[in-house]
Every structure is written in structure tokens, then in C-alpha cells.
Design a protein around this motif. Structure first.
Motif, PDB file in Angstrom:
ATOM      1  N   LYS A 140     -14.595  20.940  36.565  1.00  0.00           N
ATOM      2  CA  LYS A 140     -13.705  20.222  37.478  1.00  0.00           C
ATOM      3  C   LYS A 140     -12.271  20.222  36.939  1.00  0.00           C
ATOM      4  N   PHE A 198     -10.428   7.782  36.212  1.00  0.00           N
ATOM      5  CA  PHE A 198     -10.020   9.177  36.151  1.00  0.00           C
ATOM      6  C   PHE A 198      -9.175   9.334  34.895  1.00  0.00           C
ATOM      7  N   GLN A 212      -1.473   7.960  33.219  1.00  0.00           N
ATOM      8  CA  GLN A 212      -1.946   6.749  33.908  1.00  0.00           C
ATOM      9  C   GLN A 212      -2.814   5.954  32.944  1.00  0.00           C
ATOM     10  N   ARG A 220      -7.733   5.981  38.809  1.00  0.00           N
ATOM     11  CA  ARG A 220      -8.959   5.648  39.541  1.00  0.00           C
ATOM     12  C   ARG A 220      -9.569   6.872  40.192  1.00  0.00           C
ATOM     13  N   GLY A 221     -10.897   6.954  40.132  1.00  0.00           N
ATOM     14  CA  GLY A 221     -11.616   8.014  40.825  1.00  0.00           C
ATOM     15  C   GLY A 221     -12.466   7.415  41.922  1.00  0.00           C
ATOM     16  N   ARG A 222     -13.224   8.269  42.587  1.00  0.00           N
ATOM     17  CA  ARG A 222     -14.137   7.760  43.620  1.00  0.00           C
ATOM     18  C   ARG A 222     -15.227   6.921  42.979  1.00  0.00           C
ATOM     19  N   SER A 276      -1.743   3.208  37.912  1.00  0.00           N
ATOM     20  CA  SER A 276      -2.326   4.217  38.804  1.00  0.00           C
ATOM     21  C   SER A 276      -1.274   4.567  39.853  1.00  0.00           C
ATOM     22  N   THR A 277      -1.051   5.848  40.092  1.00  0.00           N
ATOM     23  CA  THR A 277      -0.048   6.214  41.117  1.00  0.00           C
ATOM     24  C   THR A 277      -0.517   5.777  42.496  1.00  0.00           C
ATOM     25  N   ASN A 278      -1.844   5.703  42.713  1.00  0.00           N
ATOM     26  CA  ASN A 278      -2.310   5.213  44.016  1.00  0.00           C
ATOM     27  C   ASN A 278      -1.918   3.757  44.219  1.00  0.00           C
TER      28      ASN A 278
HETATM   29  C1  BTN Z   1     -12.146  11.610  41.617  1.00  0.00           C
HETATM   30  O1  BTN Z   1     -12.257  12.567  40.847  1.00  0.00           O
HETATM   31  O2  BTN Z   1     -13.107  10.875  41.899  1.00  0.00           O
HETATM   32  C2  BTN Z   1     -10.814  11.349  42.258  1.00  0.00           C
HETATM   33  C3  BTN Z   1      -9.740  11.300  41.201  1.00  0.00           C
HETATM   34  C4  BTN Z   1      -8.377  10.990  41.775  1.00  0.00           C
HETATM   35  C5  BTN Z   1      -7.364  10.827  40.668  1.00  0.00           C
HETATM   36  C6  BTN Z   1      -5.972  10.684  41.179  1.00  0.00           C
HETATM   37  S1  BTN Z   1      -4.793  10.802  39.897  1.00  0.00           S
HETATM   38  C7  BTN Z   1      -3.539  10.251  40.941  1.00  0.00           C
HETATM   39  C8  BTN Z   1      -4.133   9.162  41.791  1.00  0.00           C
HETATM   40  N1  BTN Z   1      -4.053   7.890  41.105  1.00  0.00           N
HETATM   41  C9  BTN Z   1      -5.255   7.397  40.809  1.00  0.00           C
HETATM   42  O3  BTN Z   1      -5.445   6.319  40.211  1.00  0.00           O
HETATM   43  N2  BTN Z   1      -6.205   8.218  41.222  1.00  0.00           N
HETATM   44  C10 BTN Z   1      -5.645   9.383  41.887  1.00  0.00           C
END
Ligand code: BTN
Length: 278
Positions: free
Chosen positions: A130, A70, A59, A63-65, A35-37
Motif C-alpha cells: 500500500k 494513518f 501528522q 486518521r484512516g478508515r 490531521s489535515t482532514n
Molecule cells: C486509510 O488508509 O484508511 C485512509 C488514510 C487516509 C490518510 C489521509 S492523510 C491526509 C488526511 N488526513 C488524515 O488524517 N487522514 C487523511
């Protein structure tokens, strides 16, 4: 804004296209990452500067919310995180997500000529689908202040509607499927960095918060419409009224009471033509 014949995904290619001083300096481009986060948080804790971009073509654990995944398939989008070291109270960090949504609208509009819409709080939609999600995470340092924030943005670029996994096929889209415009990944990153810098640097931030939130509000497509508010263990019908100066969503419940929502989830019924029901 296509400036090349081939879409090489590399830091050198981004560097050639960047017009910024701070955002994307440096820009790190990875073929694949969990994950880039996660990677950006590691780098930020090791001292990576304000403005660093960590981007990936794929990735494995995007990860999403709300602890969701994601979907980040290889070569179909850009998944990136921007490291920010904002001078702002922790309570206001939510504002970063909202302002980033406006950055995304400006970026997509410049690249495609089409301005999408916002689904409060952090999703970018077009034709009821989306295209992009935003996930902001932060680390709290001494004195309860944010040490750094990582703003993660996932943008679908090239999928056709039928390419998405069945669970999201009716609600997901990409720039290609919804605008017909094919944008090179590094052109997108350079354009995003430019709009990010305009809004978050050069002394504009945080004084510009009110004006940017005004633009955010203008793009929320379901004000005045029926929505369903989803809590952890309940869901209730309401009418979406407005976005306030803190970025909260004001809704009217069926008993007439007004609620200001800080975060959470709204579900909206779309007709097949992308218009909202209700
Ligand atoms: C969502 O839709 O709930 C938020 C999605 C966010 C996705 C981005 S992709 C780059 C960054 N790295 C992650 O793991 N998540 C965010």
C-alpha cells in the motif's frame, strides 16, 4: 518532473508549480498538524472555498478508515486534504473516494511512468504494497445535502520497505521503494491538483462519473480472485467478481449467492513476490 534542486515545502513553492484555476487555490502547507482532514473541516466550516488544499509534511494524529491511525512520519510523505463543495446527493459521496483513486493513479503514472492498482475501496497498491490511502469525510447541511466534503489523501513518498513500523512492514511501500522514483513534494501536489481539476472541475463532474468508474474498475487488481470479506464481527471467503456502476464490489460467496458490498474490508493474500494467491 523535478523542477528544483531542493524540496522546499511551502505554499509559495506549490503556487509556482500550480497550473490549475480552482484546485489548490489556495494551497496551505503546514510543517505539522494533528490531521489535515480535521484542519480542512474547520476551514471548510469557516467558508474556505471549493478546491482549497491543506497539506502537511507530518501528522501527529493521521486518521484512516475504520477509526485506524494513518502513519504520517515527518518528511516521508505528503498528507493532504482537498475541500470540495460537490453538487451531488449525499448517497453518492462514496463516488468521490473512488474517483479520487483514479486521480491518484493518473498522478502517480505521470510522475513515475508506472500505473499502480486499486484495492477497493480506497487504497492504492503496487507490488502488493500500500502506497496511499484515501479518507473522505463530509458535513451534512440543511435539507440533508452535503455542505462540503473533505477528501484526505496520504501518500508515502520516500520510505524504504524496512523503514515502516513492524506491524505494517510486510504490506506498506512508498513511491521510492516501489518505483525507484524520487518525486519532490510540491511537484506531487501540483500534479495531483492538475488531475483533480481535470476530473472534478471544468463541468466534467459529475457527468464523467461512469467513465471514471470504468477506469477505476480496470485498475482493481483482484477481480476473479479469492478474497476474504470482513464484517464487523465476521469474515467469510468469497470470489471478487466485479465493480458495479455504483462502485459496489460484487462477490460470490461459497454457497453461490451474490452480494453487492457498499463498503467494508476485503483481505487478500499476497505471495512474497507481490502476486495474489488464489
Ligand atoms: C486509510 O488508509 O484508511 C485512509 C488514510 C487516509 C490518510 C489521509 S492523510 C491526509 C488526511 N488526513 C488524515 O488524517 N487522514 C487523511
Amino acid at each position: 518532473m523535478m523542477s528544483d534542486l531542493t524540496d522546499i515545502f511551502s505554499a509559495a513553492e506549490v503556487e509556482k508549480k500550480l497550473t490549475t484555476r480552482v484546485i489548490g487555490r489556495p494551497a496551505i502547507c503546514l510543517d505539522t498538524v494533528d490531521s489535515t482532514n480535521i484542519r480542512a473541516r474547520q476551514l471548510a466550516s469557516e467558508g474556505a472555498p471549493h478546491g482549497t488544499i491543506v497539506a502537511a509534511a507530518h501528522q501527529t494524529a493521521g486518521r484512516g478508515r475504520l477509526a485506524r491511525r494513518f502513519e504520517s512520519p515527518e518528511g516521508q510523505g505528503v498528507y493532504l486534504s482537498v475541500i470540495l463543495r460537490p453538487e451531488m446527493p449525499l448517497a453518492e459521496l462514496n463516488t468521490l473516494t473512488l474517483m479520487t483513486a483514479v486521480v491518484m493513479l493518473d498522478t502517480i503514472e505521470e510522475l513515475t511512468g508506472i500505473r499502480p492498482f486499486i484495492k477497493w475501496t480506497n487504497d492504492i497498491y503496487l507490488n502488493g504494497r500500500k502506497l496511499c490511502g484515501i479518507l473522505t469525510e463530509c458535513s451534512v447541511g440543511e435539507g440533508g445535502k452535503a455542505e462540503y466534503a473533505v477528501v484526505g489523501i496520504g501518500l508515502n513518498l520516500y520510505q524504504q520497505r524496512e523503514d515502516f513500523a513492524e506491524e505494517i512492514r510486510s504490506i506498506a511501500g512508498s513511491l521510492v521503494s516501489e518505483t525507484g522514483v524520487h518525486v519532490f513534494r510540491t511537484d506531487y501536489i501540483a500534479c495531483l491538483a492538475k488531475h483533480f481539476e481535470r476530473i472534478f472541475c471544468d463541468g466534467a463532474f459529475p457527468e464523467n462519473k461512469k467513465e471514471v468508474l470504468h477506469r477505476y474498475r480496470e485498475a482493481v487488481f483482484f477481480l476473479g480472485k479469492k478474497v476474504e470479506v470482513r464484517g464487523y464481527d465476521n469474515a467469510w471467503p468469497a470470489v471478487a467478481l466485479d465493480i458495479d456502476e455504483e462502485g459496489r464490489l460484487l462477490v460470490r460467496a461459497e454457497d453461490g449467492s451474490i452480494h453487492a458490498l457498499n463498503s467494508g474490508e476485503i483481505s487478500i493474500r499476497f505471495r512474497p513476490d507481490g502476486e495474489i494467491e488464489g
